[in-house]
Motif scaffolding. Sequence first.
Motif, short mmCIF file in Angstrom:
data_model
loop_
_atom_site.label_atom_id
_atom_site.label_comp_id
_atom_site.label_asym_id
_atom_site.label_seq_id
_atom_site.Cartn_x
_atom_site.Cartn_y
_atom_site.Cartn_z
N VAL A 18 0.87 -1.16 0.00
CA VAL A 18 0.00 0.00 0.00
C VAL A 18 0.92 1.22 0.00
O VAL A 18 1.80 1.34 0.86
N ILE A 19 0.73 2.08 -0.97
CA ILE A 19 1.55 3.29 -1.08
C ILE A 19 0.63 4.50 -0.88
O ILE A 19 -0.36 4.65 -1.61
N SER A 20 0.96 5.33 0.11
CA SER A 20 0.09 6.47 0.40
C SER A 20 0.88 7.74 0.72
O SER A 20 0.33 8.69 1.24
N ASP A 21 2.17 7.73 0.40
CA ASP A 21 2.97 8.93 0.64
C ASP A 21 3.66 9.34 -0.65
O ASP A 21 3.44 8.74 -1.69
N THR A 22 4.49 10.37 -0.57
CA THR A 22 5.12 10.90 -1.77
C THR A 22 6.56 10.43 -1.93
O THR A 22 7.30 10.97 -2.76
N SER A 47 -5.92 2.00 -7.66
CA SER A 47 -6.18 3.19 -6.84
C SER A 47 -7.21 2.86 -5.77
O SER A 47 -8.24 2.24 -6.05
N THR A 48 -6.92 3.28 -4.53
CA THR A 48 -7.84 3.03 -3.43
C THR A 48 -8.37 4.34 -2.84
O THR A 48 -9.05 4.31 -1.82
N SER A 49 -8.07 5.46 -3.47
CA SER A 49 -8.61 6.74 -3.01
C SER A 49 -9.42 7.38 -4.14
O SER A 49 -9.36 6.94 -5.28
N THR A 60 -6.07 9.43 -7.43
CA THR A 60 -4.64 9.21 -7.23
C THR A 60 -3.89 9.89 -8.36
O THR A 60 -4.24 9.73 -9.53
N SER A 104 -10.74 5.98 -7.97
CA SER A 104 -10.84 4.85 -7.05
C SER A 104 -11.34 3.59 -7.75
O SER A 104 -12.29 3.63 -8.53
N LEU A 128 3.86 8.99 -5.88
CA LEU A 128 2.56 9.66 -5.87
C LEU A 128 2.71 11.12 -5.47
O LEU A 128 3.58 11.47 -4.68
N GLU A 175 -3.73 7.17 -2.90
CA GLU A 175 -3.23 5.91 -2.36
C GLU A 175 -3.46 4.80 -3.38
O GLU A 175 -4.48 4.80 -4.07
#
Length: 79
Positions: A17-21, A33-35, A38, A56, A69, A73
């Motif tokens: 899971v990638i959610s930062d830059t 994509s889970t948001s 993205t 998403s 990103l 996320e």
Amino acid sequence: MNVNIKQHDLGNKGGEVISDTSVTTGDFYMITSTSDLTAFTTLTGNITGAPTLLKSGVSIYGQFSTITLSAGEVIAYNR
């Protein structure tokens, strides 16, 4: 009809899971994509003209090595 299903086809090799830059490197075959939206700063792989935005639930398939990103996320599935 023969069906050839490989482990990575079902996500059995895991992922991240990638959610930062931060820059994320690996050997990924699918990105989902889970948001709501993205945005990619960097998406290095074998897809010419890969999208820079995903909504998403949208997935892209290919061979990806670098993901960065700017928003959102994703789940990056290991190849």
